[in-house]
Scaffold this motif. Structure first.
Motif, PDB file in Angstrom:
ATOM      1  N   PRO A 259       0.822  -1.223   0.000  1.00 24.64           N
ATOM      2  CA  PRO A 259       0.000   0.000   0.000  1.00 24.64           C
ATOM      3  C   PRO A 259       0.849   1.263   0.000  1.00 24.64           C
ATOM      4  CG  PRO A 259      -0.815  -1.545   1.637  1.00 24.64           C
ATOM      5  CD  PRO A 259       0.459  -2.128   1.096  1.00 24.64           C
ATOM      6  N   TYR A 261       0.812   3.978   1.666  1.00 27.97           N
ATOM      7  CA  TYR A 261       1.189   4.732   2.863  1.00 27.97           C
ATOM      8  C   TYR A 261       2.655   4.479   3.244  1.00 27.97           C
ATOM      9  CZ  TYR A 261      -0.191   0.304   5.196  1.00 27.97           C
ATOM     10  OH  TYR A 261      -0.361  -1.007   5.568  1.00 27.97           O
TER      11      TYR A 261
ATOM     12  N   ARG D 124      -5.714   3.756   3.619  1.00 24.57           N
ATOM     13  CA  ARG D 124      -5.628   3.749   2.152  1.00 24.57           C
ATOM     14  C   ARG D 124      -6.790   4.497   1.506  1.00 24.57           C
ATOM     15  NH1 ARG D 124      -5.099  -0.820   4.351  1.00 24.57           N
ATOM     16  NH2 ARG D 124      -7.048  -1.776   3.653  1.00 24.57           N
ATOM     17  N   LEU D 130      -4.915   9.334   5.036  1.00 26.73           N
ATOM     18  CA  LEU D 130      -3.562   8.754   5.212  1.00 26.73           C
ATOM     19  C   LEU D 130      -2.792   9.591   6.227  1.00 26.73           C
ATOM     20  CD1 LEU D 130      -0.947   7.185   4.453  1.00 26.73           C
ATOM     21  CD2 LEU D 130      -0.680   8.785   2.554  1.00 26.73           C
TER      22      LEU D 130
END
Lengths: 461, 88, 144, 195
Positions: A259, A261, D124, D130
């Motif tokens: 992902p 992040y 996400r 985020l």
């Protein structure tokens, strides 16, 4: 050298230097293959030379860490090693297993080696740095367990100092994290995700603990500064190491399907990873400036200071160069990565093992504290030749990397991989020459141990 | 070491001041103020509160050396960076 | 009083800080593993793709190539070779099959691995599968 | 301003508490500063998204949490003042009071998270969430860490582990807690208010 069992470290260090020379020879072969494409083709294709180069590096560093631990733990715990015989047995098992693996790489095609060693039972081969056959990996685990058992028993029955505890933490961490190399799922993304548990959490996690412990030990012995002061700073440094390095793993998770992040978390925390290395440099110079006596082995002190500086440059500065996600998008998997890899491994881990060898070898060969002045001068020449040539290797690869990124990745008319490789050939030639200078420095380092002469100054260890 | 207690203690007064400042920050936003003035105002209040924590709660006002200037500099630098990011 | 700097405090911070960040890292890793299915194209992993990965590993392709940016930098990146070769597995198979045994004089060359037809199909499918992973748009362009 | 509660004859050269904790207070402040600036920079390329989702946040809960943390920080100042006069029991009571306010902070924040997660918000979802979740959760963990330290110090104080002459531990815990409060003082306006 206070305890006879510390002599066990000697074969480990000798084997380490031997494998180191082998590593550099294959490095030179690959360097030439970069510019003369069909050099030694098809006898030793590039991928085989690379496996030998990277595996020799890791194996000789492990030999160096084990030798350092066998020397340090008895002295730190103020008691003889639990079983020197076990240590020697493990030495031969590890050496033979390593040698067989290297011969296996060279003698037969890799696919054949996989077949011969029954890789199908538990496939763990074919991944970067973890190319060893599964049976070799199992051998490494056995050797690690015996090694940790041997040291653990010694520490348990002796004095427990922070240096030995930090070293043990690093070594146990190393052994546990290696177990992830047995996990090889068919899903490539999962495979890569946990592959970084072995690679990153080694070299940017537990190995830094080992580096810190060895550096602290050498500084205590050579500068005579109070142990309390050095151990206090050791804890602060390794705390910063784990605080930044653990979440810093994220900088490997940008482009492998994890992902997004991780791009924020990986960038922020890996950007802070140079801090512990900077603190280590300040720490090393501070301790040497505040030394209570002038240790006759000045070469070892030079190595110790050099380690701190080069670790900060190679791992810290060159790491930060390409760790931020927006930058890494363009430099990921380019020569910039190779440049960082070379200087980081040399600066942080090769140099700390050479520091330990330089500090312990005279005493293990019967001298009081240091080799003769003449031999130390040659050793210092070796230090500067190797270190400066490594800086140049890194600079040349960085130059190649920048050009590669500019031509192949960043430009709006990107050129093909091989076209760009030919355009940067000049840097590869210059890198090869620097490699030859490095080999000269290394050979000089070995020679320096055989130069006799009156022991340097009468000061005792 | 005799202690002259001024009622209420200075740290209590600082605490109340910070509660009020926080309330102002919230109220200003609730009243629908937005854009440049809100950002500057709220940021300024945050820096003032930060300085109060550094001086009185962390007690750096009574410490010689670089500690107080370091943290004040930190607050100013961070404030400037945030203001810059919001406006430029 | 102030001004002390004790080893025990430094050790407590080492232990507390490491535990803190190990927990955070494990929490994030757990979340990642949970989130991967919709990103890593795992539903397209056929036996052929699995065999392709094995062929990729057994022949140590990562010793010259990089895959998703990781590996050696001697030969081209292969995460998007399927796209670069015009989205054709046949082109990939043809290239591997046609490597000269003694290489190309003076130039880098890929060894002849003598892969069977089945292995060629498998590794081509594996590279096609890899190109469909959602890797945040990497590499920057078709050249990889 | 007349003389404050306790008078120092000579000003000490280093901050209260153990210097090791101050090395990490500075490191933590650096990390949070980087996160704040990256938040502000990321906001620039989609301001509408950030402003829109900022409205989804419960600003009152943010306000409450700020008031809670400031008060908790104040309690810790009182605890330090108490131990400096040798009042170990009063010190540990102030520390437990600060600890319970920390718990209240976790409750309020936990409720906010529960609300967000129930709406399917995750790291996400989008850029705002985020950053919102990364920043606030990273601070959330620091509140827990700070509470662990406060509890340890409070227990030791209860058992008379500190005295007028030796209470560095209390000051160390206090300094860390003030850092956690200072970070929230900036995080609250930045994430909840500024738009």
């Amino acid at each position: 050298m206070k305890y006879q069992s510390q002599l066990v470290a000697k074969p480990y260090f000798i084997a380490a230097i031997g494998l180191f020379i082998g590593q550099i020879i294959f490095g030179l072969i690959m360097g030439l293959q970069y510019v003369i494409g069909d050099f030694l083709f098809p006898e030793i294709p590039f991928n085989v030379a690379r496996m030998v180069h990277t595996n020799l590096l890791i194996v000789w560093l492990l030999f160096g860490f084990m030798g350092s631990a066998y020397y340090m733990i008895p002295e730190e715990s103020e008691t003889e090693l639990y079983s020197p015989k076990l240590a020697l047995a493990l030495f031969w098992i590890f050496l033979v297993a390593g040698a067989l693996t290297i011969v296996g790489y060279l003698a037969v095609p890799y696919a054949r080696l996989a077949e011969m060693t029954g890789n199908d039972l538990l496939p763990t081969m074919g991944r970067e740095f973890l190319e060893q056959p599964t049976i070799t990996k199992i051998g490494i685990v056995v050797v690690c367990l015996g090694f940790l058992f041997n040291l653990g028993m010694t520490v348990l029955k002796g004095r427990k100092t922070s240096v030995s505890l930090v070293l043990m933490t690093g070594l146990v961490g190393l052994a546990l994290l290696f177990l992830f190399s047995f996990y090889n799922p068919t899903n490539l993304v999962l495979d890569k995700f946990f592959w970084w548990y072995v690679v990153h959490l080694w070299v940017e996690g537990v190995w830094e603990l080992i580096l810190g412990a060895i550096l602290a030990f050498v500084l205590i012995k050579t500068t005579g500064v109070d142990r309390e002061v050095i151990e206090k700073w050791l804890y602060v440094i390794i705390a910063m190491t784990l605080i930044t390095g653990i979440l810093g793993t994220g900088h490997h998770y940008y482009w492998i399907g994890a992902p997004e992040y991780w791009q924020l978390i990986g960038s922020v925390f890996s950007a802070l990873e140079p801090i512990p290395f900077f603190m280590m440099t300040v720490f090393a110079f501070n301790m040497v400036n505040k030394r209570r006596r002038d240790h006759p082995n000045r070469a070892a002190v030079l190595w110790a200071l050099g380690t701190a500086v080069m670790a900060f440059l190679g791992a810290g500065v060159w790491g930060f160069l390409h760790t931020l996600a927006p930058v890494n998008f363009y430099t990921h998997g380019s020569q910039i990565t190779a440049a960082h890899g070379h200087m980081a491994f040399y600066g942080a881990y090769v140099m700390i093992v050479l520091t330990m060898i330089s500090y312990t070898m005279p005493m293990m060969r019967g001298r009081a504290a240091a080799n003769s002045l003449k031999s130390q001068v040659v050793e210092m020449w070796a230090f500067w030749l190797m270190t400066v040539s490594m800086v140049f290797i890194t600079l040349f690869l960085t130059g190649a990397g920048i050009l590669q990124v500019y031509l192949q990745r960043y430009s709006d008319a990107p050129q093909a991989f091989m076209v760009v490789q030919e355009k940067v050939e000049l840097f590869y030639w210059m890198r090869e020459y620097a490699g030859l200078v490095f080999l000269t420095g290394l050979l000089l380092y070995v020679v320096s141990f055989f130069i006799g002469g009156k022991e340097h100054a009468e000061q005792r260890a | 070491m005799t202690k002259t207690l001024s009622i209420p203690r200075p740290c209590t007064r600082i605490w109340l001041l910070m509660m009020v400042l926080t309330f102002i920050t919230w109220a200003v936003a609730q009243l629908g103020l937005s854009g440049q003035w809100l950002i500057l105002g709220v940021l300024a209040i945050a820096l003032v509160k930060g300085q109060l924590v550094v001086d009185h709660f962390m007690g750096l006002r009574r410490v010689r050396g670089f500690w107080r200037p370091l943290l004040t500099g930190y607050l100013l630098l961070l404030g400037a960076a945030l203001a810059g990011a919001f406006f430029l | 009083m102030s001004g002390t700097f004790t080893k025990s405090m430094a050790r407590n911070i080492f232990i507390g800080g490491s535990a803190f960040f190990i927990f955070l890292f494990l929490a994030l890793s757990f979340d990642t593993v949970r989130a991967l299915p919709e990103r890593d194209n795992r539903h397209n992993i056929t036996d052929q793709v699995a065999l392709g990965k094995k062929v990729w590993e057994d022949n140590n392709c990562v010793g010259c190539h990089s895959l998703m940016g990781e590996g050696a930098y001697f030969a081209p990146e292969l995460a998007n070779v399927y796209d670069r070769f015009g989205k054709s597995t046949e082109a990939i198979k043809g290239f591997i099959r046609s490597r000269p045994v003694d290489g190309i004089p003076g130039r880098r060359s890929m060894p002849q691995f003598n892969l069977s037809e089945e292995e060629l199909d498998a590794v081509a499918q594996f590279l096609k599968w890899t190109s469909e992973i959602n890797d945040a748009g990497w590499p920057p362009n078709i050249q990889g | 301003m007349n003389s404050t509660a306790t008078v120092y004859d000579t000003q000490p050269k280093s901050p209260p508490g153990d210097l090791a904790i101050w090395v990490f207070i500075l490191a933590e402040l650096l990390v949070f500063a980087v996160l704040f600036v990256v938040y502000a920079m990321a906001r620039r390329n989609n301001i509408e998204l950030f402003n829109l989702h900022q409205l989804q946040l419960d600003r009152a809960a943010g306000l409450a949490n700020t008031l809670v943390l400031i008060t908790s920080s104040y309690f810790v100042v009182r605890a330090v003042a108490a131990i400096r006069e040798g009042e170990t029991q009063r010190c540990s009571r102030w520390l437990w009071a600060a600890f319970s306010l920390g718990a209240l902070f976790l409750l309020i924040k936990g409720a906010e998270y529960q609300h967000h997660f129930s709406m399917g918000v995750t790291l996400r979802s989008n850029d705002f969430y985020l950053f919102y979740l990364s920043l606030t959760f990273f601070h959330f963990m620091h509140v827990i860490m700070g509470m662990v330290i406060l509890a340890a110090v409070a227990l030791k104080a209860q058992r008379g582990g500190y005295s007028v002459s030796e209470h560095t531990g209390v000051e160390t815990g206090a300094s860390y807690w003030h850092m956690v409060d200072l970070v929230w003082l900036i995080l609250f306006p930045l994430v909840y208010v500024m738009h």
